[in-house]
Design an enzyme around this catalytic site. Structure first.
Site, PDB file in Angstrom:
ATOM      1  N   GLU A  28       9.332  85.806 100.689  1.00 29.90           N
ATOM      2  CA  GLU A  28       9.134  85.154  99.162  1.00 29.90           C
ATOM      3  C   GLU A  28       9.868  85.650  98.094  1.00 29.90           C
ATOM      4  OE1 GLU A  28       6.255  87.241  96.715  1.00 29.90           O
ATOM      5  OE2 GLU A  28       5.212  87.912  98.388  1.00 29.90           O
ATOM      6  N   LYS A  90       5.866  81.397  88.126  1.00 28.44           N
ATOM      7  CA  LYS A  90       4.951  82.094  89.525  1.00 28.44           C
ATOM      8  C   LYS A  90       4.322  80.954  89.957  1.00 28.44           C
ATOM      9  CE  LYS A  90       1.761  85.586  91.175  1.00 28.44           C
ATOM     10  NZ  LYS A  90       0.685  86.497  90.473  1.00 28.44           N
ATOM     11  N   LYS A 163      -3.909  93.416  98.412  1.00 26.68           N
ATOM     12  CA  LYS A 163      -3.414  94.463  97.408  1.00 26.68           C
ATOM     13  C   LYS A 163      -4.325  95.293  97.131  1.00 26.68           C
ATOM     14  CE  LYS A 163       0.279  91.631  95.532  1.00 26.68           C
ATOM     15  NZ  LYS A 163       0.262  90.308  96.117  1.00 26.68           N
TER      16      LYS A 163
END
Length: 304
Positions: A28, A90, A163
């Site tokens: 990514e 983003k 996460k």
């Protein structure tokens, strides 16, 4: 020719590897523009590519540049994204058509990297940690698009778990509902990004890259849609204390709510705040776990 082909640029090295049936690993670009400061972001991205090569696969860093969907970008393009930093959008799935139409740049999240990798025929993707169900999502409905992408896009994602800032239990429940297999590499416990421990179990423990590749191949041959999540614990020597990192996250969430941070700004805010609270040690752990995932992803791709 598929209509989307006119928007897609596959680097010659990647195209040649795919045509020859050689292993390719997608990477990514959000980690470059939004993950850490320049020049550390560029150095890390190039190191990850080197690790993929050293383990027998071709790296394909994915980004949107000038509205083009790029599968494999050059060193200069990585440097460009690193210098532009937070000024690069983003880009999640919802952003892709607008960025393409306006010929703008985008740093691809897990969801968008999966999407573009699948268009090019890349089956394995290494990242840090996936997004998931945020704490308090029963009120905010804040659920990462990464989970929906895993439910429908045929790409294996190798990560260090979800996460740690997320609600890990609800994230696993969501993946189960969507039929996404969650594999623990040499562990039955879900790793939690900075730490090897979470208190939650994955669906299956598999102990070798060959076993994981075999499960993936069976999934494809059975015609089952969607991806597969391979969770790879951060190496023991870099793992942070479970209780300490959770306390840091809890403190960061309190500050985030006080500042009114919401939506797509939540994850970068919390990661930056945790980095500040831990004196930078969380960023060091982040880099090491990405290296570890790149190595495993290349080894799995080589067994397919």
């Amino acid at each position: 020719m598929e209509q989307w082909n006119k928007y897609l640029d596959v680097a010659p090295e990647v195209a040649e590897a795919l045509a020859a049936g050689k292993p390719v690993v997608a990477l990514e670009s959000t980690i470059i523009s939004h993950g850490m400061p320049y020049p550390q972001n560029v150095e890390t991205a190039l190191d990850v590519e080197k690790i993929v090569r050293d383990n027998g696969a071709v790296p394909a860093t994915i980004a949107i540049l000038g509205g083009r969907l790029k599968v494999g970008i050059s060193k200069d393009e990585i440097d460009y994204l690193g210098k532009k930093g937070l000024n690069v959008i983003k880009a999640s799935r919802r952003d892709v058509p607008v960025l393409v139409a306006k010929k703008e740049d985008g740093a691809t999240t897990v969801a968008t990297t999966m999407l573009i990798a699948a268009l090019a025929g890349v089956k394995v993707f290494a990242t840090g940690g996936i997004g998931g169900v945020h704490r308090g999502a029963e009120v905010t409905m804040d659920i990462s698009a990464d989970l929906e992408e895993l439910a429908m896009t045929p790409v294996m994602v190798v990560c260090a778990g979800a996460k740690a800032i997320l609600d890990l239990g609800l994230t696993l429940e969501y993946l189960e509902t969507k039929g996404v297999p969650v594999i623990g590499y040499q562990t039955k416990e879900l790793p939690a990004f900075y730490t090897r421990k979470s208190g939650f179990e994955v669906d299956y423990r598999l102990d070798t890259p060959a076993e994981i590749a075999a499960a993936w191949n069976a999934k494809l041959e059975l015609g089952l849609k969607g991806g597969m999540l391979v969770t790879n614990p951060i190496p023991e020597e870099y793992s942070m204390d479970h209780d300490y990192i959770n306390k840091c996250i809890d403190d960061a969430i309190v500050e985030m709510k006080a500042e009114g941070i919401k939506g797509k700004e939540t994850t970068p805010y919390l990661l930056a705040k945790v980095k500040s609270i831990t004196g930078g040690s969380s960023l060091d752990a982040n880099i090491k776990l990405v290296f570890n995932n790149a190595k495993l992803a290349a080894q799995i791709a080589g067994q397919m």
